[in-house]
Write a protein that holds these residues in place. Structure first.
Motif, short mmCIF file in Angstrom:
data_model
loop_
_atom_site.label_atom_id
_atom_site.label_comp_id
_atom_site.label_asym_id
_atom_site.label_seq_id
_atom_site.Cartn_x
_atom_site.Cartn_y
_atom_site.Cartn_z
N ILE A 35 16.72 -5.80 -19.30
CA ILE A 35 15.83 -4.65 -19.15
C ILE A 35 15.85 -4.18 -17.70
O ILE A 35 15.74 -4.98 -16.77
CB ILE A 35 14.40 -5.00 -19.60
N LYS A 36 16.00 -2.88 -17.53
CA LYS A 36 15.99 -2.30 -16.17
C LYS A 36 14.65 -1.62 -15.88
O LYS A 36 14.16 -1.70 -14.76
CB LYS A 36 17.13 -1.28 -16.03
N TYR A 37 14.12 -0.93 -16.87
CA TYR A 37 12.86 -0.19 -16.67
C TYR A 37 12.00 -0.32 -17.92
O TYR A 37 12.52 -0.34 -19.04
CB TYR A 37 13.13 1.29 -16.39
N ALA A 38 10.69 -0.38 -17.70
CA ALA A 38 9.73 -0.41 -18.81
C ALA A 38 8.58 0.54 -18.50
O ALA A 38 7.95 0.42 -17.44
CB ALA A 38 9.21 -1.82 -19.03
N GLY A 39 8.32 1.48 -19.40
CA GLY A 39 7.22 2.41 -19.21
C GLY A 39 5.89 1.75 -19.56
O GLY A 39 5.83 0.76 -20.30
N SER A 347 13.53 -4.91 -11.84
CA SER A 347 14.20 -5.76 -10.84
C SER A 347 13.17 -6.39 -9.89
O SER A 347 13.49 -7.33 -9.17
CB SER A 347 15.22 -4.94 -10.03
N THR A 348 11.93 -5.89 -9.91
CA THR A 348 10.88 -6.45 -9.04
C THR A 348 10.08 -7.55 -9.76
O THR A 348 9.08 -8.04 -9.23
CB THR A 348 9.88 -5.35 -8.62
N MET A 349 10.51 -7.88 -10.97
CA MET A 349 9.78 -8.86 -11.80
C MET A 349 9.72 -10.23 -11.12
O MET A 349 8.85 -11.02 -11.33
CB MET A 349 10.52 -8.95 -13.12
#
Ligand code: NAP
Ligand code: ZN
Length: 349
Positions: A35-39, A347-349
Motif C-alpha cells: 500500500i502506498k496511500y490510504a484515504g 511510507s511514513t507508517m
C-alpha cells in the motif's frame, strides 16, 4: 506470511498507535499489495468511534481507500501482475453466486457475505484489517486497476468517495438537462460535484455556509447555497431532479425533500450514527418524490468509475498526511475542516 506495519485504535475513545498485523499467505487467487496511500473516509471515524452500534472488534485498523502496487500473486491469479498499480475499496470478498453478486452488485450480496475491508470477518474466520497499513492481501476479484494518468495518492479516495457518489449519479441518470444538488461538500460531496459536472448535469452545492463557495464553483458547480440561510429553502423549493445527500450527521430530510421537482429523488449516502431519520409521508406524496439510499458500488462499476475519472481528468483534492497525524485529521474531519480528503502517505507508517 507478511507482517505489515499499521496504525490501530484500541477503543472508541483511544488514539491511534503503531501496530503490526499479519497478512495471510497467498491463496491461489490472492494478490499481495504494497500500500502506498490510504484515504481517510468519515466511515473510518464512525467505525473507530463505535458510532454505528454493534460490536467493533478492537484493535481496529481502518482504511478502505487503498492504492498501491502488486508485489506478489497467487498461483492462479490471471487479472494482475507484479508491479501493477491497483486499488482496493470497501469490500474484500462476497459469495459470488447470488443474483446480486452475479449482476456485479457485490455490495448488496444476498448471502450477506461481504466482508468489509476492515471491521469484518473474512472467509477464513479472521478479522479484516484495512488500509492504514503497509500491505494487504485481497482476492483478485476485489482488486481494481488504476489507470495510468491517475496518481496513486489521488486514486485512493476514488475507491470509496469516488464510487459512492458515481454509483447513484449513474443509476439515477445524472446528465445533460438534469439538475443535481449535492448536500455537504466534504470528501464524498466534492467528488459528487466533479463527477456530476463531468456527466453533464447542472450542479448546485448545498453547504452549511458559503465558506467553500469558490472551491465548489471550481469543482464544476453552477450554484452554491448556504443551508444555514432559511431563504435557501424557499428559493430552491421544487428545483432538483436528483439530490445526493453526503452529510455525516442527521439533517432535516423533509426540508431537503421539498427541494425536489416532480418525480425527483433524494438519495441518501451519508451514514450518520444509527438513529431513525424522520421522513414525513407528505414530503413524498405531494410531487411523487422518492427517498432512496445507495451503498458504495460493485467492483465492475468501480473500475468503470476509475476509467471515467481518467477520461475526464477528475481527481479528488487531497491533503497528504503522515501516519502520526491521523488523530489530528479525524478532529479536522469532524469539524468539517477537510479540503477535501486526507490521504495517509503509507511510507511514513
Ligand atoms: P466528510 O468529508 O466529513 O463530509 C461530510 C460533510 O457533511 C461535511 O464536509 C459538511 O459539509 C457536512 N456536514 C457535516 N456535519 C454536518 C452537520 N451537522 N449538518 C450539516 N452538514 C454537515 O465525510 P465523508 O467522508 O464525505 O462521508 C460522508 C458520510 O457518508 C459519512 O456519514 C460516511 O460514513 C458516509 N459514507 C457512506 C457511504 C455509502 O456507501 N453510502 C460510503 C462512504 C461514506 P459542508 O461543510 O459543505 O456543510
Ligand atoms: Zn468510505
Amino acid at each position: 506470511m507478511v507482517i505489515a506495519k499499521a496504525r490501530a485504535v484500541d477503543g472508541p475513545d483511544k488514539l491511534f498507535r503503531k501496530a503490526e498485523i499479519q497478512r495471510r499467505d497467498l491463496d491461489s487467487h490472492d494478490v499481495l499489495i504494497e500500500i502506498k496511500y490510504a484515504g481517510i473516509c468519515h466511515s473510518d471515524i464512525h467505525t473507530a468511534h463505535g458510532e454505528w452500534g454493534g460490536e467493533v472488534n478492537y484493535p481496529l485498523v481502518p482504511g478502505h481507500e487503498i492504492a498501491g502496487i502488486v508485489t506478489d500473486i497467487g498461483s492462479e491469479v490471471t487479472k494482475y501482475k507484479v508491479g501493477e498499480r491497483v486499488g482496493v475499496g470497501c469490500m474484500v470478498d462476497s459469495c459470488g453466486e447470488c443474483e446480486n453478486c452475479r449482476q456485479g452488485e457485490e455490495q448488496y450480496c444476498l448471502e450477506g457475505n461481504v466482508p468489509p475491508t476492515y471491521a469484518g470477518v473474512d472467509k477464513y474466520g479472521e478479522p479484516t484489517q484495512g488500509g492504514y497499513s503497509t500491505h494487504i492481501v485481497v482476492t483478485e476479484d476485489f482488486v481494481v486497476s488504476i489507470p495510468e494518468n491517475i496518481s496513486l495518492d489521488e486514486a485512493a479516495p476514488l475507491l470509496c468517495a469516488g464510487i459512492t457518489t458515481y454509483s447513484p449519479l449513474n443509476h439515477w441518470n445524472a446528465g445533460p438537462g438534469k439538475k443535481v444538488a449535492v448536500v455537504g461538500m466534504g470528501g464524498l460531496g466534492h467528488m459528487a460535484v466533479k463527477i456530476a459536472h463531468a456527466m453533464g448535469a447542472e450542479v448546485t452545492v448545498l453547504s452549511q455556509t458559503l465558506s467553500k463557495r469558490e472551491d465548489g464553483l471550481q469543482f464544476g458547480a453552477n450554484d452554491y447555497y448556504a443551508t444555514s440561510d432559511p431563504a435557501t429553502f424557499d428559493k430552491l423549493a421544487g428545483t432538483f431532479d436528483l439530490i445526493i445527500n453526503t452529510v455525516s450527521a442527521k439533517i432535516d430530510m423533509n426540508a431537503y425533500l421539498s427541494l425536489l421537482t416532480l418525480d425527483g429523488t433524494l438519495v441518501n449516502v451519508g451514514a450518520p450514527p444509527a438513529e431513525p431519520l424522520a421522513v414525513n409521508v407528505f414530503s413524498l406524496i405531494g410531487h411523487r418524490r422518492s427517498f432512496a439510499g445507495s451503498m458504495i458500488g460493485g467492483i465492475r462499476e468501480t473500475q468503470e468509475m476509475l476509467n471515467f475519472c481518467a477520461k475526464h481528468n477528475i481527481a479528488p483534492k487531497i491533503e497528504i498526511i503522515s501516519a502520526d497525524k491521523i488523530d489530528e485529521a479525524y478532529e479536522r474531519v469532524l469539524a468539517s475542516d477537510v479540503k477535501y480528503r486526507f490521504v495517509i502517505d503509507v511510507s511514513t507508517m
